[in-house]
Enzyme design. Structure first.
Site, PDB file in Angstrom:
ATOM      1  CG  ASP A  13      -0.228   0.013   2.557  1.00  0.00           C
ATOM      2  OD1 ASP A  13       0.777  -0.713   2.692  1.00  0.00           O
ATOM      3  OD2 ASP A  13      -0.670   0.733   3.470  1.00  0.00           O
ATOM      4  CD  GLU A  58       4.131   0.571   7.034  1.00  0.00           C
ATOM      5  OE1 GLU A  58       4.888   0.829   7.983  1.00  0.00           O
ATOM      6  OE2 GLU A  58       3.742   1.444   6.234  1.00  0.00           O
TER       7      GLU A  58
END
Ligand SMILES: [Zn+2]
Length: 436
Positions: free
Chosen positions: A94, A159
């Site tokens: 991400d 994350e």
């Protein structure tokens, strides 16, 4: 340097275009974390994982994939081998949003090459690191090396918004003795980071009419039928914040670690809400009426602790502080503040990998050999997914390439550093897993 390492590094050099091409390809798949900006056109973590799964399968990895949140899958690939010499390479897929696009000099999802750099959101944080992990395994394979220990590659979602991808992965997947998290470190070796949790402290007062505030400040002699004084929770919270600042300072002075800045054990009051009545979600129900003496204040704290501290000790110390703070006041003694740990599930265990751990020594030795700039062994000020591996008993270390603009504009990774990173990780695979 051994012939094996030389052969693997030669494979990386001959294959430069692979790691550069893979980085560019996955930068071009926008994978903005939907918790920051929900838009299916740019929330494409799953497409990045599909691309990576194809690469891992082509290299003979046994692949597993599952949704952590709907259509937000984690991915693992594994080469079989001994547990004793097992190693995980990990990165997140991400990215944070682009922000103000007018500040970018390039297409944030273009993956362009200019000035020896690959440009785009996620280039350095951390699609280059993910590509380096895959390319390192590929070089090992290309050089014909058969590993003794099990090698796994983990690519995780989410994350940037709390590490819930890695948190889920360490609960459900087979782990390993050690792990390299390929976040950007500018070629430095990072074996330590502090822990982090979010804590909500709720302070309780007594609701009353603001017109009778005089009766709270100068309580009137008791007469039958007269109002009992209110207790203003906002004023109690003010005292609490003053005491908290002193407590924070004393903690920062008492706890230090050689690899992180002095005073890192901060307690940041980040969100405060005051009002009247407890709402169903644990925050004040009425926050728009100043004619009420408020009885509820919630204060959300970003609570950091040192790499060497144990969470249980941190909790006990804070609860003891609250107990003594409350004991100083007749009202709070009977109505003590409530403490909620791990607010919204946020909890990063500390990482305190010893500098002499073999994985740290291997990275340091190989980075010294491979990099134009010698590595430094240092701690990290914020938190990464390494925390969740550390909390699960793995020995992690953070190591990755150099670049610029992470979480800002004009993000980029330096291509020379990306090649160096790939070499160093490939050598660390050989050192750690050994050859069969
Ligand atoms: Zn990152």
């Amino acid at each position: 340097m051994s012939d094996t390492i030389s052969a693997v590094w030669k494979a990386v050099e001959e294959d430069r275009d692979y790691v550069v091409g893979l980085t560019r390809d996955i930068v071009r798949i926008p994978s903005v974390n939907p918790k920051f900006q929900a838009d299916p056109a740019i929330n494409r973590e799953a497409d990045v994982q599909t691309r990576l799964a194809g690469e891992l399968e082509a290299l003979g990895f046994g692949v597993d994939r599952w949704d952590v949140f709907p259509d937000r899958p984690n991915l693992t690939g594994e080469w079989a081998g001994s547990d004793e010499r097992s190693l995980i390479l990990c990165g997140h897929v991400d990215v944070v949003p682009v922000g103000d696009q007018s500040k970018w000099n390039c297409d944030p999802f273009g993956g362009d090459i200019k000035d020896g750099r690959i440009w785009g959101r996620g280039a350095i944080d951390m699609k280059a690191g993910v590509a380096a992990c895959v390319a390192a395994a590929r070089a090992v394979r290309k050089a014909g090396v058969k590993l003794d220990g099990r090698l796994a590659i983990h690519t995780v979602v989410d994350e940037e918004a709390g590490g819930f991808g890695a948190m889920d992965l360490v609960k459900r997947s087979r782990l390993a003795k050690s792990a390299i998290i390929a976040e950007p470190t500018w070629g430095n070796i990072v074996p330590a980071e502090g822990g982090l949790t979010w804590v909500r402290v709720t302070i309780f007062g007594k609701q009353a009419h603001a017109g009778w505030r005089f009766n709270s400040i100068w309580p009137q002699p008791h007469v039958e039928g007269r109002l009992t004084p209110g207790v203003n929770a906002i004023e109690l919270a003010t005292r609490f914040l003053m005491a908290l600042r002193d407590f924070e300072t004393s903690r920062c002075r008492a706890n230090w670690h050689p690899l992180v800045p002095a005073g890192l054990a901060t307690i940041n009051p980040g969100v405060i809400r005051g009002g009247a009545g407890m709402g169903p979600d644990g925050t004040p129900a009425i926050m728009t009426n100043a004619a009420i003496i408020p009885d509820i204040v919630t204060i959300d704290l970003d609570y950091k602790f040192m790499p060497q501290e144990k969470f249980e000790d941190v909790k006990a110390e804070f609860e003891n502080f609250i107990h003594h703070f409350a004991a100083s006041d007749a009202w709070m003694r009977d109505h003590p503040p409530a403490i909620e740990w791990d607010l919204f599930g946020l909890n990063f265990p500390p990482m305190n990998t010893p500098v002499d751990a073999p994985i740290v020594q291997s990275l340091n030795r190989r980075a010294t050999q491979a990099q134009a700039k010698a590595p430094v062994i240092k701690g990290f000020e914020a938190v990464t997914d390494a925390a969740h591996y550390a909390g699960a008993g793995v020995v992690p270390v953070i190591y990755g390439p150099a670049g610029d603009g992470f979480h800002g504009d004009n993000e980029c990774v330096e291509i020379d550093s990306l090649i160096e990173t790939t070499k160093v990780i490939a050598a660390a695979i050989i050192d750690t897993c050994g050859t069969a």
